[in-house]
Design an enzyme around this catalytic site. Structure first.
Site, PDB file in Angstrom:
ATOM      1  CE1 TYR A  57      -3.038  -2.977   0.134  1.00  0.00           C
ATOM      2  CE2 TYR A  57      -3.940  -2.139   2.179  1.00  0.00           C
ATOM      3  CZ  TYR A  57      -3.969  -3.048   1.151  1.00  0.00           C
ATOM      4  OH  TYR A  57      -4.927  -4.028   1.128  1.00  0.00           O
ATOM      5  CE  LYS A  67       2.120 -17.915  -2.350  1.00  0.00           C
ATOM      6  NZ  LYS A  67       1.413 -19.195  -2.242  1.00  0.00           N
ATOM      7  CG  ASP A  82      -1.252 -20.178  -0.508  1.00  0.00           C
ATOM      8  OD1 ASP A  82      -0.602 -20.102   0.545  1.00  0.00           O
ATOM      9  OD2 ASP A  82      -0.781 -20.670  -1.553  1.00  0.00           O
ATOM     10  CG  ASP A 129      -7.263  -4.656   3.737  1.00  0.00           C
ATOM     11  OD1 ASP A 129      -8.296  -4.676   4.425  1.00  0.00           O
ATOM     12  OD2 ASP A 129      -7.089  -3.874   2.790  1.00  0.00           O
ATOM     13  CG  ASP A 176     -12.448  -7.079   5.421  1.00  0.00           C
ATOM     14  OD1 ASP A 176     -12.169  -6.484   6.484  1.00  0.00           O
ATOM     15  OD2 ASP A 176     -12.914  -6.500   4.422  1.00  0.00           O
TER      16      ASP A 176
END
Ligand code: NAD
Length: 368
Positions: free
Chosen positions: A141, A189, A221, A245, A249
């Site tokens: 970001y 990852k 994942d 993020d 959620d």
């Protein structure tokens, strides 16, 4: 205990739910003999209307002069024609940046009384209590270069972390885990990304300072699947910005409603506390908003800015109690015979009552 709290209620249901959250903080102050002061300031659409900007200087000054900032929500459809940097939501991004918090804490708790509200089976959500610690100032970001080159039809974002940025957020996760069930799951990852390899190596190094806390690493994942299949296996989940993020959620589904989710951003000049939901213009001004996310956010103020852990737990238990007693705002009501549909204000009143009873009981026990 003295605490200066800046209250930025914002737009839509923001003022409605924030009123109930501040009532709870006032009750804790009164019952426990603490000195909490509240300074109200404008943010979002109401600030644009009054001062022409979503984050007026006076609001930022009030926030920086406080010990904690309690924010409601921002967003108002009537400003949709403005460019993104002038819209109410810009005020939120600006204040988050100005306060500089790098660790975003998002609890995902399954309330037994709401077991049927989540699309997950009750036996899957039973006893789930996850705390996400998401790095908030780094990663994709914020990394540069970033660009969408419309001539070449090429776009780039950069995922970048320094060792120090990982160390400071990892420490927050381990400190919090050491006061909970003593487990940190770090998400990355590392099988593909160098940034994740740095992340994994650094978190492993920080873990050596916390021998009482178990560390496990998960690839993002497979973590996305584990959160839905076996959420009770997790205690503190540590992630970089983008992964956090998405995963937090996803885990929000466990609670059953957006209106139930609190958050805190710590580590900067002043901690920022806000429920996860937005301004919900579709239900604003109707007394339908669920104030429990905001009230649970108030509990986080007590825990992380006031050091009043017992009171924070008392607020959380009061929420459990009113849910068990069957009180429901529309978003969590399923029309069961033993549940009672209540307004925002009535829900706040019920939590207040349950809290007062529990603090009275505690004080009576101490007096014996
Ligand atoms: P939203 O969170 O406002 O609402 C999504 C849905 O959830 C709506 O149906 C709403 O009625 C419901 N809902 C949300 N909070 C609730 C609560 N406490 N009780 C009961 N129901 C609740 O998201 P949105 O509709 O995508 O966005 C509305 C506005 O809020 C937009 O302007 C958006 O930019 C802004 N927004 C602000 C924040 C923030 O201030 N942190 C976060 C998200 C969205």
């Amino acid at each position: 205990m003295r605490l200066k709290i800046a209250v930025l209620a914002g737009d839509g249901i923001g003022p409605e739910v924030t009123r109930e959250a501040t009532n709870i903080l006032r009750a804790v102050a009164e019952l426990g003999g603490h000195d909490f002061t509240f300074s109200e300031a404008l943010i979002g659409g109401v600030a644009i209307t009054a001062a022409g900007t979503p984050l007026p200087t006076a609001t930022l000054d009030t926030a920086l002069d406080s010990d904690a900032v309690l924010l409601g929500a921002v967003g108002d459809n009537k400003f949709n024609a403005l460019t993104p940097d002038k819209r109410p939501e810009a005020g939120l991004l600006q204040i988050r940046q100005a306060l500089g918090g790098y660790a975003n804490l998002r609890p995902s708790v399954a309330y037994a009384a709401l077991a049927g509200s989540s699309p997950l089976r009750p036996e899957v959500t039973k006893d789930v209590d996850i705390l996400f610690v998401r790095e908030l100032l780094g990663g994709l970001y914020f990394g540069s270069p970033r660009e969408w080159n419309k001539q070449t039809n090429e776009a780039i974002n950069t995922m970048r972390y320094t060792r120090d940025e990982v160390v400071r957020v990892a420490r927050v996760a381990f400190e919090l885990a050491s006061k909970r069930r003593k487990k940190v799951t770090s998400v990355d990852k590392a099988n593909v990304l160098e940034v994740s390899q740095l992340w994994r190596a650094t978190v492993t190094e920080v873990a050596k300072d916390y021998p009482e806390v178990t560390l496990e690493h998960q690839l993002v994942d497979s973590m996305a699947m584990h959160i839905m299949n076996i959420p009770r296996n997790f205690d503190v989940v540590l992630t970089e910005n983008l992964f956090g993020d998405i995963l937090s959620d996803e885990a929000g589904v466990i609670t059953g409603s957006l209106g139930m989710l609190p958050s805190a951003t710590i580590g900067g000049a002043v901690n920022l506390y806000e429920p996860v939901h937005g301004s919900a213009p579709d239900i604003a001004g109707q007394g339908k908003a669920n104030p429990l996310g905001a009230i649970l956010t108030a509990a986080m103020v007590l825990r992380h800015s006031a050091g009043l852990e017992q009171d924070a737990r008392a607020v959380e238990q009061a929420v459990h109690k009113v849910l068990e007693a069957g009180y429901r705002t529309a978003d969590i009501a399923r029309g069961d015979a033993n549940t009672q549909l209540v307004s925002t204000q009535e829900m706040g009143k019920q939590v207040h009552q349950a809290l007062a009873e529990s603090i009275d009981r505690r004080q009576a026990m101490h007096a014996v």
